[in-house]
Design a protein around this motif. Structure first.
Motif, PDB file in Angstrom:
ATOM      1  N   ILE A  31      43.511  37.681  38.906  1.00  0.00           N
ATOM      2  CA  ILE A  31      44.278  38.709  38.206  1.00  0.00           C
ATOM      3  C   ILE A  31      43.483  39.207  37.009  1.00  0.00           C
ATOM      4  CG2 ILE A  31      46.428  39.240  36.999  1.00  0.00           C
ATOM      5  CD1 ILE A  31      47.773  37.055  38.619  1.00  0.00           C
ATOM      6  N   GLY A  32      43.266  40.528  36.960  1.00  0.00           N
ATOM      7  CA  GLY A  32      42.521  41.131  35.858  1.00  0.00           C
ATOM      8  C   GLY A  32      43.245  40.971  34.531  1.00  0.00           C
ATOM      9  N   LYS A  33      42.505  40.570  33.486  1.00  0.00           N
ATOM     10  CA  LYS A  33      43.127  40.296  32.181  1.00  0.00           C
ATOM     11  C   LYS A  33      43.585  41.572  31.495  1.00  0.00           C
ATOM     12  CE  LYS A  33      42.327  37.524  28.012  1.00  0.00           C
ATOM     13  NZ  LYS A  33      41.362  36.650  27.299  1.00  0.00           N
ATOM     14  N   ARG A  34      42.794  42.633  31.589  1.00  0.00           N
ATOM     15  CA  ARG A  34      43.130  43.875  30.872  1.00  0.00           C
ATOM     16  C   ARG A  34      43.912  44.850  31.741  1.00  0.00           C
ATOM     17  NH1 ARG A  34      39.158  46.774  30.233  1.00  0.00           N
ATOM     18  NH2 ARG A  34      37.510  45.604  31.285  1.00  0.00           N
ATOM     19  N   LYS A  35      43.436  45.088  32.950  1.00  0.00           N
ATOM     20  CA  LYS A  35      44.038  46.109  33.806  1.00  0.00           C
ATOM     21  C   LYS A  35      45.120  45.560  34.735  1.00  0.00           C
ATOM     22  CE  LYS A  35      39.682  48.709  33.826  1.00  0.00           C
ATOM     23  NZ  LYS A  35      38.604  49.268  34.680  1.00  0.00           N
ATOM     24  N   GLY A  36      45.158  44.234  34.884  1.00  0.00           N
ATOM     25  CA  GLY A  36      46.196  43.643  35.712  1.00  0.00           C
ATOM     26  C   GLY A  36      45.995  43.795  37.202  1.00  0.00           C
ATOM     27  N   LYS A  37      44.813  44.208  37.630  1.00  0.00           N
ATOM     28  CA  LYS A  37      44.561  44.351  39.067  1.00  0.00           C
ATOM     29  C   LYS A  37      44.583  42.966  39.718  1.00  0.00           C
ATOM     30  CE  LYS A  37      41.473  47.323  40.401  1.00  0.00           C
ATOM     31  NZ  LYS A  37      40.160  47.951  40.674  1.00  0.00           N
ATOM     32  N   ILE A  38      45.144  42.892  40.914  1.00  0.00           N
ATOM     33  CA  ILE A  38      45.315  41.612  41.601  1.00  0.00           C
ATOM     34  C   ILE A  38      44.555  41.622  42.925  1.00  0.00           C
ATOM     35  CG2 ILE A  38      46.970  40.014  42.645  1.00  0.00           C
ATOM     36  CD1 ILE A  38      49.077  41.127  40.756  1.00  0.00           C
ATOM     37  N   TYR A  39      43.771  40.570  43.138  1.00  0.00           N
ATOM     38  CA  TYR A  39      43.150  40.329  44.438  1.00  0.00           C
ATOM     39  C   TYR A  39      43.770  39.047  44.980  1.00  0.00           C
ATOM     40  CZ  TYR A  39      39.689  43.846  43.220  1.00  0.00           C
ATOM     41  OH  TYR A  39      39.076  45.024  42.864  1.00  0.00           O
ATOM     42  N   SER A  40      44.571  39.172  46.038  1.00  0.00           N
ATOM     43  CA  SER A  40      45.354  38.041  46.532  1.00  0.00           C
ATOM     44  C   SER A  40      45.027  37.746  47.989  1.00  0.00           C
ATOM     45  CB  SER A  40      46.846  38.344  46.385  1.00  0.00           C
ATOM     46  OG  SER A  40      47.628  37.264  46.826  1.00  0.00           O
ATOM     47  N   ILE A  41      45.262  36.520  48.385  1.00  0.00           N
ATOM     48  CA  ILE A  41      45.036  36.116  49.767  1.00  0.00           C
ATOM     49  C   ILE A  41      45.834  37.025  50.699  1.00  0.00           C
ATOM     50  CG2 ILE A  41      46.913  34.419  49.782  1.00  0.00           C
ATOM     51  CD1 ILE A  41      45.061  32.618  51.460  1.00  0.00           C
ATOM     52  N   GLY A  42      45.172  37.527  51.736  1.00  0.00           N
ATOM     53  CA  GLY A  42      45.812  38.441  52.676  1.00  0.00           C
ATOM     54  C   GLY A  42      45.529  39.903  52.429  1.00  0.00           C
ATOM     55  N   ASP A  43      44.957  40.242  51.265  1.00  0.00           N
ATOM     56  CA  ASP A  43      44.648  41.648  50.981  1.00  0.00           C
ATOM     57  C   ASP A  43      43.501  42.136  51.866  1.00  0.00           C
ATOM     58  OD1 ASP A  43      46.558  41.736  49.057  1.00  0.00           O
ATOM     59  OD2 ASP A  43      45.200  41.751  47.345  1.00  0.00           O
ATOM     60  N   GLU A  44      43.582  43.377  52.289  1.00  0.00           N
ATOM     61  CA  GLU A  44      42.497  44.018  53.027  1.00  0.00           C
ATOM     62  C   GLU A  44      41.580  44.739  52.048  1.00  0.00           C
ATOM     63  OE1 GLU A  44      44.226  46.520  56.011  1.00  0.00           O
ATOM     64  OE2 GLU A  44      44.267  44.904  57.487  1.00  0.00           O
ATOM     65  N   LEU A  45      40.280  44.594  52.275  1.00  0.00           N
ATOM     66  CA  LEU A  45      39.283  45.201  51.397  1.00  0.00           C
ATOM     67  C   LEU A  45      38.228  45.921  52.230  1.00  0.00           C
ATOM     68  CD1 LEU A  45      38.521  42.098  49.111  1.00  0.00           C
ATOM     69  CD2 LEU A  45      40.093  43.951  48.585  1.00  0.00           C
ATOM     70  N   ARG A  46      37.503  46.784  51.548  1.00  0.00           N
ATOM     71  CA  ARG A  46      36.291  47.366  52.126  1.00  0.00           C
ATOM     72  C   ARG A  46      35.139  46.702  51.383  1.00  0.00           C
ATOM     73  NH1 ARG A  46      34.699  49.664  56.825  1.00  0.00           N
ATOM     74  NH2 ARG A  46      33.069  51.243  56.533  1.00  0.00           N
ATOM     75  N   VAL A  47      34.242  46.034  52.126  1.00  0.00           N
ATOM     76  CA  VAL A  47      33.187  45.256  51.478  1.00  0.00           C
ATOM     77  C   VAL A  47      31.815  45.681  51.997  1.00  0.00           C
ATOM     78  CG1 VAL A  47      34.715  43.274  51.157  1.00  0.00           C
ATOM     79  CG2 VAL A  47      33.272  43.401  53.208  1.00  0.00           C
ATOM     80  N   LYS A  48      30.800  45.331  51.218  1.00  0.00           N
ATOM     81  CA  LYS A  48      29.414  45.593  51.608  1.00  0.00           C
ATOM     82  C   LYS A  48      28.661  44.273  51.634  1.00  0.00           C
ATOM     83  CE  LYS A  48      26.418  47.505  48.721  1.00  0.00           C
ATOM     84  NZ  LYS A  48      25.689  48.502  47.918  1.00  0.00           N
ATOM     85  N   LEU A  49      27.921  44.024  52.709  1.00  0.00           N
ATOM     86  CA  LEU A  49      27.107  42.817  52.820  1.00  0.00           C
ATOM     87  C   LEU A  49      25.841  42.982  51.986  1.00  0.00           C
ATOM     88  CD1 LEU A  49      26.608  40.051  54.179  1.00  0.00           C
ATOM     89  CD2 LEU A  49      25.457  41.283  56.029  1.00  0.00           C
ATOM     90  N   VAL A  50      25.630  42.084  51.022  1.00  0.00           N
ATOM     91  CA  VAL A  50      24.464  42.198  50.142  1.00  0.00           C
ATOM     92  C   VAL A  50      23.437  41.095  50.377  1.00  0.00           C
ATOM     93  CG1 VAL A  50      25.691  43.453  48.348  1.00  0.00           C
ATOM     94  CG2 VAL A  50      25.665  40.951  48.274  1.00  0.00           C
ATOM     95  N   ASP A  51      23.840  39.994  51.049  1.00  0.00           N
ATOM     96  CA  ASP A  51      22.868  38.928  51.306  1.00  0.00           C
ATOM     97  C   ASP A  51      23.348  38.075  52.472  1.00  0.00           C
ATOM     98  OD1 ASP A  51      20.533  37.377  50.859  1.00  0.00           O
ATOM     99  OD2 ASP A  51      21.714  35.880  49.772  1.00  0.00           O
ATOM    100  N   ALA A  52      22.396  37.624  53.289  1.00  0.00           N
ATOM    101  CA  ALA A  52      22.668  36.683  54.376  1.00  0.00           C
ATOM    102  C   ALA A  52      21.625  35.584  54.272  1.00  0.00           C
ATOM    103  CB  ALA A  52      22.609  37.383  55.737  1.00  0.00           C
ATOM    104  N   ASN A  53      21.968  34.508  53.583  1.00  0.00           N
ATOM    105  CA  ASN A  53      21.030  33.442  53.257  1.00  0.00           C
ATOM    106  C   ASN A  53      21.056  32.381  54.348  1.00  0.00           C
ATOM    107  OD1 ASN A  53      19.802  31.058  52.137  1.00  0.00           O
ATOM    108  ND2 ASN A  53      20.014  31.999  50.115  1.00  0.00           N
ATOM    109  N   ILE A  54      20.032  32.384  55.207  1.00  0.00           N
ATOM    110  CA  ILE A  54      19.989  31.439  56.322  1.00  0.00           C
ATOM    111  C   ILE A  54      19.808  30.016  55.820  1.00  0.00           C
ATOM    112  CG2 ILE A  54      18.628  30.710  58.313  1.00  0.00           C
ATOM    113  CD1 ILE A  54      18.160  33.587  58.992  1.00  0.00           C
ATOM    114  N   LYS A  55      19.025  29.829  54.770  1.00  0.00           N
ATOM    115  CA  LYS A  55      18.768  28.492  54.248  1.00  0.00           C
ATOM    116  C   LYS A  55      20.059  27.794  53.874  1.00  0.00           C
ATOM    117  CE  LYS A  55      16.146  26.053  50.674  1.00  0.00           C
ATOM    118  NZ  LYS A  55      15.217  26.204  49.509  1.00  0.00           N
TER     119      LYS A  55
END
Length: 662
Positions: free
Chosen positions: A617-641
């Motif tokens: 939960i964002g401290k100033r803006k109150g935005k919430i990211y909760s389990i079950g939310d749908e997002l649009r994401v970008k893959l930035v790393d795939a670390n095989i090690k």
């Protein structure tokens, strides 16, 4: 002065004797962080203990350790130091050769660890160091951290990445020469003398139904309608006839505990001479088997049964695809098996109904399937699906397992059972906190233990809802881990009073034990007490081996799925938040892979982790990211090690909240 009479007893403050502070020692499992420090999870279930790098005393990841508490001001912030390593979790490590002055070492991957390998085979060590070729080293002296090289990995050899995972868990694929020799000496056909001792079932049109690539066929089935109900015969490879106690084959099978199925191979419990040969129920040849024949009433309930050694000749070897085509209406190819298959289908539906009515939990969570090319490279990720044929065979095996378990209990035959205990109340409480967001609740109190049907009712309510996968996965994590035990404790998930593993002795040692106890009860009851002495230890050891196999299979899957995703770095995906932690959000893509959005990448606000809300939960803006939310994401790393995917938010705003839709 008033106190003069006490003068001779008076001592300055620095002479006052104080009671020593009681030292607190705890035992637990160590989990190391990549940055060098670690946490010990105590066996007593209390809060984790932080361990600084300098206080590890050479303990390594997964080790069972004894810890002295050195700071205990607040329980959640306890700090300790390792005083003793009680049990090493790993004795084989992978790394590259390094040298310092005249000594050679293996520098271990993912650990700040150097293992001395001496100077034996000096020229080979120099060559390995020069080419930076990976090696596996086994610790032979923990005090001085000295080891010996047991495997060399050529980077060009296909599959070595999976071989590394196996070796790190102490699994050698090849059987010892003396075990292999014993396997080769086993007869390749049942003898006429042994066949004559058994009830003959070669006249039945028994079929095996397995995956197309299966070679170790340990179960056959036959069914037909009879007056008032059905006859169901389940015929299991009689491995116990060929793998006898006090043999090298048995010792090796016990040590392995189970066959292992990484993404690219099978590591069998038994040599192929047995697993794919004389023990496999191959079509058209005589095979020794253990039968569990059941008579079912018109509702599918078992009303009588027989368990006995037999000889069979499988009529046809069917694949799941062939059987599913038959059940879909394409009956021509398997017309000669039609009576058997139709009866099996009816039995399956009745048995499934019985399990449903008693409240058995059905976790319908698709399993990730990774397709590799000939070079071992992942080329496709799909989800495994269960068709009618797969479910039918599973139901037949469940019926046999329950029948055999009840038989051993009521006849007082010592045995090993597959047990699944009631979920822990604290885990149920955590699950209910999640379910509250979906206006759902598991009915459980201190005075009322939850029943399997309570969980199944939740799963039924979320069926085909957007949050189904999230809640199903979290509910599964709430369950106790199934294990083997020498006492029948029932199976919570199956809502079964009696349950064991009887149907896969080629690939599971507990099944072999069950067969052995059944054989002894029929042929040599005096041996039961002798065998029974090993059951507790065998149950514990095989449970550990099963967990090892699961870890290997999961790591190999994570490795190849990460490798597959490397080609998509920079691309955007739809994802669902599958878990929320104090360091970020775990998200799952539609293809089943999971990765992390680090909290440090959420730069639009300062976010607090609110555990009870499963949210950041964002401290100033109150935005919430909760389990079950749908997002649009970008893959930035795939670390095989580290087998880890890292994502960032692509658009920063949740596209849809699944909670509102349930």
């Amino acid at each position: 002065m008033k106190h003069n009479k006490f003068k001779k007893n008076y001592l300055p403050p620095y002479h006052i004797k104080t009671l020593p502070i009681k030292k607190i020692y705890l035992e637990g499992k160590l989990s190391l962080n990549r940055r060098g420090f670690g946490f010990v999870t105590p066996s007593d279930g209390t809060a984790d203990i932080y361990i600084e790098r300098d206080n590890l005393k050479s303990a390594l990841n997964g080790d069972k350790v004894k810890v002295l508490i050195i700071k205990n001001r607040v329980e959640m912030n306890r700090e300790g130091k390792v005083v003793e390593v009680l049990e090493h979790a790993q004795e084989i490590f992978i790394g590259v050769i390094k040298n310092h002055k005249k000594n050679f070492y293996v520098e271990v991957e993912n650990f700040d660890l150097l293992i001395s390998v001496g100077k034996k085979n000096l020229e080979q060590l120099k060559e390995l160091r020069r080419k930076k070729i990976k090696v596996a080293v086994k610790i032979v002296d923990w005090k001085n951290l000295r080891g010996e090289i047991v495997e060399i990995f050529d980077a060009e050899t296909i599959g070595n990445d999976i071989s590394e995972i196996l070796l790190q868990h102490g699994v050698f694929e090849n059987f010892p020469a003396e075990v292999q020799a014993e396997a080769k000496s086993v007869e390749t056909e049942p003898t006429a003398a042994e066949i004559s001792k058994r009830i003959d079932r070669r006249d039945l049109k028994i079929v095996t139904i397995d995956g197309e690539d299966a070679k170790d066929l340990d179960d056959g089935v036959f069914a037909k309608k009879i007056d008032g109900g059905y006859f169901l015969g389940v015929y299991i490879a009689d491995v116990s006839f060929y793998v006898r106690p006090k043999t090298l084959l048995d010792a090796e099978a016990f040590n392995r505990g189970t066959s292992i199925y990484p993404v690219d191979r099978v590591v069998p419990m038994l040599p192929t001479e047995l697993s794919n040969g004389i023990c496999s129920l191959n079509a058209g040849v005589n095979r020794l088997a253990f039968a569990c024949e059941m008579n079912l009433n018109s509702e599918g309930k078992v009303i009588s049964y027989k368990i006995f050694p037999t000889v069979i000749k499988v009529f046809r070897r069917l694949s799941y695809t062939q059987a599913n085509n038959f059940f879909s209406g394409d009956t021509q190819e398997l017309s000669d098996c039609a009576e058997n298959l139709n009866a099996l289908l009816e039995i399956y539906k009745l048995r499934r109904k019985i399990r449903t009515e008693r409240g058995a939990i059905d976790f319908d969570i698709p399993e990730l399937k990774i397709i590799l090319d000939d070079a071992g490279k992942p080329i496709e990720l799909t989800k495994r699906t269960q068709g009618t044929a797969e479910n039918l065979i599973e139901e037949c095996m469940l019926a046999a397992n329950e029948t055999v378990a009840e038989h051993t209990v009521k006849k007082k035959i010592p045995s090993v059972y597959r047990v699944h205990e009631t979920p822990d109340s604290e885990k149920i409480e955590m699950l209910n906190q999640l379910l509250a967001h979906f206006n759902l609740h598991i009915n459980a109190t201190k005075n009322k233990n939850p029943q399997p049907r309570d969980f199944q009712q939740i799963l039924d309510k979320i069926k085909n809802q957007p949050a189904e996968k999230i809640i199903s996965s979290y509910t599964l994590r709430t369950m106790q881990q199934a294990r083997y035990a020498a006492e029948n404790l029932g199976h919570f998930g199956l809502a079964a009073e009696f349950y064991t593993h009887f149907t896969s002795p080629i690939r599971r040692y507990p099944d072999l034990i069950v067969h052995r106890m059944l054989r002894a009860s029929l042929e040599s009851p005096q041996d039961l007490k002798i065998f029974a002495k090993r059951l507790e230890d065998a149950a514990k050891k095989t449970s550990e081996r099963e967990r090892r196999a699961v870890a290997i299979e999961r790591e190999s899957s994570n490795l190849k799925s990460t490798e597959y995703m490397q080609q998509f770095i920079g691309q955007k995906f739809d994802a669902v938040i599958s878990s929320v932690t104090n360091f970020g959000l775990f998200v799952e893509l539609e293809n089943g892979v999971e990765g992390l959005i680090r909290m440090t990448s959420l730069t639009d606000d300062y976010y607090n982790y609110v555990e009870s809300e499963f949210a950041l939960i964002g401290k100033r803006k109150g935005k919430i990211y909760s389990i079950g939310d749908e997002l649009r994401v970008k893959l930035v790393d795939a670390n095989i090690k580290f087998r880890q995917l890292t994502f960032e938010l692509a658009e920063g705003v949740t596209a849809k909240n699944l909670i509102a839709e349930v």
